[in-house]
Design a protein around this motif. Structure first.
Motif: not given
Length: 184
Positions: A85-91
């Motif tokens: 449900g939340e946006f997290v750092f990926a790349c």
């Protein structure tokens, strides 16, 4: 605009690129006008522009002994993926045009466009935009194109490259613009 309809022969057109763009050919660097000819064609090739790329407002000091820097590279983009449900750092990614960033294909394994956000101008890896990040632009991913020969971890990440098409055009400035790409 073609000059074969509502424009009288002999009409002179002066042209230039919009801000943060440059002529896409050497010919137009010194040519800023064309004249409508009797045959309904312009006297010279009409100007084509492309985004200015790969420049920094000021020199970049080297990072010594691992101290963090306050420098933001104008072409740096950050990929966020929605998890729980939340946006997290990926790349990380690189802005290569007004509508696309380049990243690694492995960043998008088992991910579809609706769960991806791309931020341009972020200084921190968290998704929240802070007060000192007034230049940040956030986009949805309209389309993700992985290299067709991408092999994932079983193939030692061969051809690990992907393009992310943005849902809107990036507003270019001195602080946000694409890296230079030799398209040839």
């Amino acid at each position: 605009m073609p000059c074969d309809k509502d424009i009288k022969p002999g009409t002179k057109a002066k042209y230039s690129c919009v801000e943060f763009h440059r002529p896409s050919s050497d010919f137009h660097k010194h040519n800023d006008e064309a004249i409508c000819q009797q045959n309904g064609k312009w006297s010279t090739e009409i100007l084509k522009c492309e985004p200015r790329c790969g420049f920094l407002k000021a020199p970049v000091p080297l990072i010594v002994n691992g101290f963090p820097t306050d420098i933001t590279f104008p072409w740096h983009a950050t990929i966020y993926i929605q998890r729980n449900g939340e946006f997290v750092f990926a790349c990380g990614a690189t802005l290569i045009s007004e509508l696309a960033v380049l990243s690694a294909a492995h960043c998008f394994t088992h991910v579809n466009e609706s769960s991806v956000k791309v931020a341009i101008g972020k200084r921190r890896s968290n998704f929240t935009v802070t007060e000192d990040e007034s230049l940040v632009q956030v986009f949805d991913a309209a389309r993700i194109v992985r290299h067709p020969l991408y092999l994932d971890r079983l193939g030692n990440y061969g051809s690990d490259i992907a393009l992310v098409e943005l849902n809107q055009t990036v507003k270019l400035s001195d602080d946000i613009h694409p890296a230079c790409v030799d398209w040839d």
